[in-house]
Design an enzyme around this catalytic site. Structure first.
Site, PDB file in Angstrom:
ATOM      1  N   CYS A   2     107.886 -16.970  39.626  1.00 57.09           N
ATOM      2  CA  CYS A   2     108.709 -18.023  39.873  1.00 57.09           C
ATOM      3  C   CYS A   2     109.660 -17.711  41.075  1.00 57.09           C
ATOM      4  O   CYS A   2     109.629 -16.731  41.404  1.00 57.09           O
ATOM      5  CB  CYS A   2     109.810 -18.076  38.792  1.00 57.09           C
ATOM      6  SG  CYS A   2     109.127 -18.238  37.155  1.00 57.09           S
ATOM      7  N   ARG A  28     104.611 -18.252  44.698  1.00 57.13           N
ATOM      8  CA  ARG A  28     105.203 -17.495  43.422  1.00 57.13           C
ATOM      9  C   ARG A  28     105.165 -18.163  42.297  1.00 57.13           C
ATOM     10  O   ARG A  28     105.082 -17.449  41.220  1.00 57.13           O
ATOM     11  CB  ARG A  28     106.727 -17.132  43.600  1.00 57.13           C
ATOM     12  CG  ARG A  28     107.090 -16.465  44.779  1.00 57.13           C
ATOM     13  CD  ARG A  28     108.556 -16.140  44.899  1.00 57.13           C
ATOM     14  NE  ARG A  28     109.212 -15.451  43.799  1.00 57.13           N
ATOM     15  CZ  ARG A  28     109.126 -13.955  44.005  1.00 57.13           C
ATOM     16  NH1 ARG A  28     108.731 -13.472  45.187  1.00 57.13           N
ATOM     17  NH2 ARG A  28     109.451 -12.954  42.930  1.00 57.13           N
ATOM     18  N   TRP A  74     106.274 -20.156  37.264  1.00 62.94           N
ATOM     19  CA  TRP A  74     104.985 -19.656  36.744  1.00 62.94           C
ATOM     20  C   TRP A  74     105.154 -19.495  35.309  1.00 62.94           C
ATOM     21  O   TRP A  74     105.872 -18.406  35.152  1.00 62.94           O
ATOM     22  CB  TRP A  74     104.811 -18.725  37.633  1.00 62.94           C
ATOM     23  CG  TRP A  74     103.262 -18.064  37.355  1.00 62.94           C
ATOM     24  CD1 TRP A  74     102.061 -18.381  38.012  1.00 62.94           C
ATOM     25  CD2 TRP A  74     102.976 -17.004  36.472  1.00 62.94           C
ATOM     26  NE1 TRP A  74     101.057 -17.690  37.327  1.00 62.94           N
ATOM     27  CE2 TRP A  74     101.514 -16.577  36.577  1.00 62.94           C
ATOM     28  CE3 TRP A  74     103.660 -16.165  35.589  1.00 62.94           C
ATOM     29  CZ2 TRP A  74     100.692 -15.592  35.679  1.00 62.94           C
ATOM     30  CZ3 TRP A  74     102.822 -15.005  34.683  1.00 62.94           C
ATOM     31  CH2 TRP A  74     101.479 -14.886  35.049  1.00 62.94           C
ATOM     32  N   ASN A 100     114.082 -16.364  37.261  1.00 59.90           N
ATOM     33  CA  ASN A 100     112.970 -15.787  37.565  1.00 59.90           C
ATOM     34  C   ASN A 100     112.931 -14.402  36.783  1.00 59.90           C
ATOM     35  O   ASN A 100     113.861 -13.565  36.704  1.00 59.90           O
ATOM     36  CB  ASN A 100     112.686 -15.450  38.889  1.00 59.90           C
ATOM     37  CG  ASN A 100     111.622 -14.471  39.347  1.00 59.90           C
ATOM     38  OD1 ASN A 100     110.855 -14.500  38.605  1.00 59.90           O
ATOM     39  ND2 ASN A 100     111.639 -13.652  40.453  1.00 59.90           N
ATOM     40  N   GLY A 101     111.954 -14.214  35.743  1.00 58.32           N
ATOM     41  CA  GLY A 101     111.780 -13.007  34.979  1.00 58.32           C
ATOM     42  C   GLY A 101     111.662 -13.442  33.610  1.00 58.32           C
ATOM     43  O   GLY A 101     111.205 -14.355  33.104  1.00 58.32           O
ATOM     44  N   GLU A 475      86.916  -4.788  45.208  1.00 54.98           N
ATOM     45  CA  GLU A 475      87.665  -5.754  45.997  1.00 54.98           C
ATOM     46  C   GLU A 475      86.953  -6.931  46.548  1.00 54.98           C
ATOM     47  O   GLU A 475      87.434  -7.916  46.299  1.00 54.98           O
ATOM     48  CB  GLU A 475      88.267  -5.138  47.243  1.00 54.98           C
ATOM     49  CG  GLU A 475      89.408  -6.055  48.185  1.00 54.98           C
ATOM     50  CD  GLU A 475      90.355  -6.515  47.273  1.00 54.98           C
ATOM     51  OE1 GLU A 475      90.745  -6.217  46.106  1.00 54.98           O
ATOM     52  OE2 GLU A 475      91.155  -7.497  47.842  1.00 54.98           O
ATOM     53  N   LYS A 479      88.213 -10.727  45.183  1.00 55.44           N
ATOM     54  CA  LYS A 479      88.565 -11.605  46.119  1.00 55.44           C
ATOM     55  C   LYS A 479      87.746 -12.850  45.982  1.00 55.44           C
ATOM     56  O   LYS A 479      87.953 -14.034  45.629  1.00 55.44           O
ATOM     57  CB  LYS A 479      88.172 -11.185  47.587  1.00 55.44           C
ATOM     58  CG  LYS A 479      89.344 -11.854  48.634  1.00 55.44           C
ATOM     59  CD  LYS A 479      90.263 -11.155  48.433  1.00 55.44           C
ATOM     60  CE  LYS A 479      90.983 -10.627  47.255  1.00 55.44           C
ATOM     61  NZ  LYS A 479      92.455  -9.875  47.442  1.00 55.44           N
ATOM     62  N   GLU A 482      88.479 -14.681  42.233  1.00 57.19           N
ATOM     63  CA  GLU A 482      89.982 -15.104  42.024  1.00 57.19           C
ATOM     64  C   GLU A 482      89.911 -16.325  42.853  1.00 57.19           C
ATOM     65  O   GLU A 482      90.794 -17.464  42.445  1.00 57.19           O
ATOM     66  CB  GLU A 482      91.176 -14.084  42.469  1.00 57.19           C
ATOM     67  CG  GLU A 482      91.464 -13.733  43.789  1.00 57.19           C
ATOM     68  CD  GLU A 482      92.374 -12.818  43.986  1.00 57.19           C
ATOM     69  OE1 GLU A 482      92.240 -11.928  44.939  1.00 57.19           O
ATOM     70  OE2 GLU A 482      93.266 -12.898  43.222  1.00 57.19           O
ATOM     71  N   HIS A 498      72.621   1.760  35.282  1.00 54.22           N
ATOM     72  CA  HIS A 498      72.829   2.305  34.062  1.00 54.22           C
ATOM     73  C   HIS A 498      73.407   1.113  33.066  1.00 54.22           C
ATOM     74  O   HIS A 498      73.969   1.357  32.331  1.00 54.22           O
ATOM     75  CB  HIS A 498      73.968   3.382  34.360  1.00 54.22           C
ATOM     76  CG  HIS A 498      73.569   4.710  34.903  1.00 54.22           C
ATOM     77  ND1 HIS A 498      72.799   5.590  34.321  1.00 54.22           N
ATOM     78  CD2 HIS A 498      73.689   4.909  36.040  1.00 54.22           C
ATOM     79  CE1 HIS A 498      72.557   6.529  35.148  1.00 54.22           C
ATOM     80  NE2 HIS A 498      72.922   5.962  36.329  1.00 54.22           N
ATOM     81  N   LYS A 597     101.756 -14.819  43.183  1.00 50.31           N
ATOM     82  CA  LYS A 597     101.634 -13.860  44.414  1.00 50.31           C
ATOM     83  C   LYS A 597     102.237 -12.673  43.687  1.00 50.31           C
ATOM     84  O   LYS A 597     101.950 -11.512  44.203  1.00 50.31           O
ATOM     85  CB  LYS A 597     102.356 -14.551  45.415  1.00 50.31           C
ATOM     86  CG  LYS A 597     102.481 -13.343  46.692  1.00 50.31           C
ATOM     87  CD  LYS A 597     100.986 -13.397  47.486  1.00 50.31           C
ATOM     88  CE  LYS A 597     100.922 -12.481  48.394  1.00 50.31           C
ATOM     89  NZ  LYS A 597      99.600 -12.072  48.747  1.00 50.31           N
TER      90      LYS A 597
HETATM   91  C1  F6R Z   1      94.588  -9.959  44.497  1.00 52.93           C
HETATM   92  C2  F6R Z   1      96.041  -9.742  44.230  1.00 52.93           C
HETATM   93  C3  F6R Z   1      96.503  -9.152  43.172  1.00 52.93           C
HETATM   94  C4  F6R Z   1      97.666  -7.909  43.508  1.00 52.93           C
HETATM   95  C5  F6R Z   1      98.177  -7.416  42.260  1.00 52.93           C
HETATM   96  C6  F6R Z   1      99.330  -6.624  42.895  1.00 52.93           C
HETATM   97  O1  F6R Z   1      94.260 -10.606  45.494  1.00 52.93           O
HETATM   98  O2  F6R Z   1      96.678 -10.316  45.098  1.00 52.93           O
HETATM   99  O3  F6R Z   1      95.596  -8.442  42.398  1.00 52.93           O
HETATM  100  O4  F6R Z   1      97.029  -7.000  44.343  1.00 52.93           O
HETATM  101  O5  F6R Z   1      98.873  -8.274  41.627  1.00 52.93           O
HETATM  102  O6  F6R Z   1     100.282  -6.870  43.467  1.00 52.93           O
HETATM  103  P1  F6R Z   1     101.178  -6.174  44.477  1.00 52.93           P
HETATM  104  O7  F6R Z   1     100.361  -5.606  45.448  1.00 52.93           O
HETATM  105  O8  F6R Z   1     102.337  -7.014  44.805  1.00 52.93           O
HETATM  106  O9  F6R Z   1     101.641  -4.896  43.559  1.00 52.93           O
END
Ligand code: F6R
Length: 602
Positions: A2, A28, A74, A100-101, A475, A479, A482, A498, A597
């Site tokens: 949020c 967010r 969110w 937020n929280g 990664e 990417k 997502e 395996h 995010k």
């Molecule tokens: C993927 C992504 C998430 C963050 C994860 C940790 O693209 O952005 O997997 O890497 O939520 O976030 P941080 O780095 O802010 O702790």
């Protein structure tokens, strides 16, 4: 998650300031949004959907006022509906709250308040807060005292902003969730203007002066700003200057923030290295961090940052230092750190609840902690013993791109400054120096868009790599999944046969990262042959020094460098593939469904 925003002193620009701020905070969370303005009375407008939906509502039902708060949500408690959108109000409609929280004790508070006759209209945990404030006001508290007393009854994580009664002020408090105040110069109608937000981009265009609210502190924003501690004593806050511009949070002509951020990587790398490496002397200087010599290292992180953590383990292990990477959410079962162990939390936001909680656990076990983060003033920055800033600049796209690259670069610096030999430094520093230019050459010449065109409607995508390229494989898959919503998996190349090989067929493109011409590269080429024999299309991401291209259907080229730097380069090609696949499929790249995010709940 949020995003919250508030402002005072903006006069007739109050509404626009709130809505613009919410747009900048939409990364967010973006399943519902709302605002409250205090004018002749308290006007609340809120709706399920994105900020654009809120703007439509505001066109239909305008609202006016000169003090306001806003929220983009969110969901955690209750689905994204109009009723669950913030702000939430009390029974009288005189109090409005954004949050937020998570309020952990909300159920017992709600039961008590309901028994006293308070009526709830949402499923949220937040709604207890306006009712607690209402209870205080009924008992004769001033608006400020009612706010403080309500906050004192909450357990959990929160950044909360409220407007209480007709008091011409915004009240705010935080515990474990980010909250920053901007100090503006004032307008024709007021001497001073103040902003309140979960993150600086929300108000950066109006001011570069900020103060960070700490856990347990209260803020009152009216014609003046007052920050007090939990005993109501004034706190002398340091004013910080933000060094990046508002334009850095715009799209600068790119179709998506993510594409812009992918293209910002050369600059982000230069910023990360700037003033920290001396190529002639072959030294790395990280100020207070340089004199560490840990006996072992534990990394804690989530998602993309966890992949950076895996990469970090290779760096330290190569230098003979035992290193482990943990999903922060699983850290509770780790062997406690001993002696001179360092616990390194990698988190671009600095607010990831799982990572913060693992770092606290490590500290309670007596370990020294380091935050590797992009966010000055974040909780991780403030709570850890030391911080290594990755200096990537603001990242708005929900999927991490330039911050992952920044994390890899920063981890190199950390290993070089603390545990690696002078000889290694002399070999590695020049290669790090070349990285920005090499990334730029990939951005200029990549054929990732053609590869995406060819394979975007595939059944599944696999990514394989060894050593430094294994985290890149993970990664690359994360990417792609997502932002495109397509199935993708990353494997250590050796593990493919395996089990996962059973899934490989002509509809499963396999991206294989192969750089150099050593034993590691030769083994991965062997794995390429295995999938090629099962008719899988192979895309080799390679510097051309091995035979990989001979067995591949397509090649994504990267410049030659040392293995640890090559991981940065191959990852850039995979970012571009993910971006173009998602774009061809018409996905909302900057705001993938169900994601946010900053994940501030465990
Ligand atoms: C993927 C992504 C998430 C963050 C994860 C940790 O693209 O952005 O997997 O890497 O939520 O976030 P941080 O780095 O802010 O702790």
């Amino acid at each position: 998650m949020c995003g919250i925003i508030g402002c005072v002193g903006r006069g007739e620009r109050t509404l626009d300031t709130l809505v613009d701020g919410l747009e900048r905070l939409e990364y967010r969370g973006y399943d519902s949004a709302g605002i409250t303005l205090l004018g002749d009375d308290l006007g609340v407008r809120k709706t399920a959907g994105k900020i654009a939906d809120l703007e439509t509502l505001l066109d239909e039902r305008p609202v006016d006022g000169h003090i306001g708060i806003g929220h983009t949500r969110w969901s955690t408690h209750g689905p994204p509906t109009d009723a669950n959108a913030h702000p939430h109000q009390d029974c009288t409609g005189d109090v409005a709250v954004v949050h937020n929280g998570i309020i952990e004790n909300y159920q017992s508070l709600r039961d008590d308040l309901s028994a006293e006759g308070h009526t709830f209209t949402s499923d949220t945990d937040t709604e207890v807060v306006p009712h607690l404030i209402e209870r205080g006001l009924e008992m004769g508290d001033s608006p400020e005292a009612a706010f403080r007393n309500a906050i004192a009854q909450l357990d959990g994580s929160y950044a909360i902003a409220a407007i209480v009664g007709n008091e011409e002020a915004v009240f705010a408090a935080r515990n474990d969730s980010p909250l920053v105040i901007g100090i503006g110069d004032g307008t024709a109608s007021s001497d001073r203007e103040y902003f309140l937000a979960s993150d600086v981009p929300a108000f950066r265009e109006y001011t570069d002066k900020v103060i960070y609210v700490e856990d347990g502190e209260f803020a009152r924003l009216d014609s003046e700003l007052a920050v007090t501690d939990s005993d109501d004593q004034p706190v002398d806050k340091e004013v910080h200057s933000i060094e990046w511009d508002a334009e850095e949070t715009g799209k600068s002509g790119y179709d998506h923030y993510m594409l812009k951020e992918i293209h910002e990587q050369p600059r982000a790398l230069r910023q990360c290295l700037s003033g920290r490496v001396d190529e002639l002397a072959g030294t790395v200087n990280l100020d207070g961090l340089s004199d560490r010599s840990p006996s072992s290292v534990q990394f804690v992180a989530m998602g993309t940052s966890y992949h950076a953590a895996l990469y970090g383990t290779h760096l330290f292990q190569q230098a003979g230092i035992p290193a482990q990477a943990f999903h922060a959410s699983e850290y509770a079962t780790a062997t406690p750190p001993t002696g001179d162990a360092l616990v390194i939390g990698i988190t671009q936001s600095g607010e990831t609840a799982d990572t913060l909680s693992a770092l606290r656990e490590a500290r309670s076990r007596g370990a020294e902690t380091i935050a590797v983060t992009n966010t000055v003033g974040s909780t991780a920055d403030r709570e850890c013993d030391e911080t290594l800033l990755i200096r990537s600049g603001p990242e708005i796209g929900v999927a991490a791109s330039k911050t992952f690259t920044g994390q890899l670069a920063a981890l190199n610096l950390l290993a070089l400054a603390t545990v690696e030999s002078a000889r290694t430094r002399r070999g590695v520093v020049p290669e790090l120096r070349e990285l920005p230019g090499r990334v730029q050459s990939i951005l200029d010449d990549s054929n990732a868009a053609e590869i995406a065109e060819e394979y975007h409607d595939s059944e599944s995508f696999f990514f394989i790599g060894r050593r430094y390229q294994y985290p890149v494989a993970l990664e690359g898959a994360l990417k792609l999944k997502e932002i495109s919503y397509e199935h993708a998996e990353g494997f250590s190349a050796g593990d493919l046969k395996h089990g996962p090989l059973a899934l490989v067929d002509e509809d499963t493109p396999v991206f294989a990262m192969v750089t150099g011409d050593d034993e590691v590269a030769r083994k991965t080429v062997g794995n390429i042959k295995e999938v090629e024999a099962r008719d899988a299309p192979v895309v080799a991401v390679t510097d051309g020094r091995s035979d990989a291209a001979l067995y591949a259907d397509h090649v994504l080229e990267v410049p030659e460098t040392i293995p640890r730097a090559a991981a940065v380069l191959t990852n850039v090609q995979l970012q571009l593939v993910a971006y173009h696949v998602a774009n061809l499929l018409g996905r909302p790249i900057d705001k993938p469904r169900n994601l946010a995010k900053s994940v501030t709940v465990e």
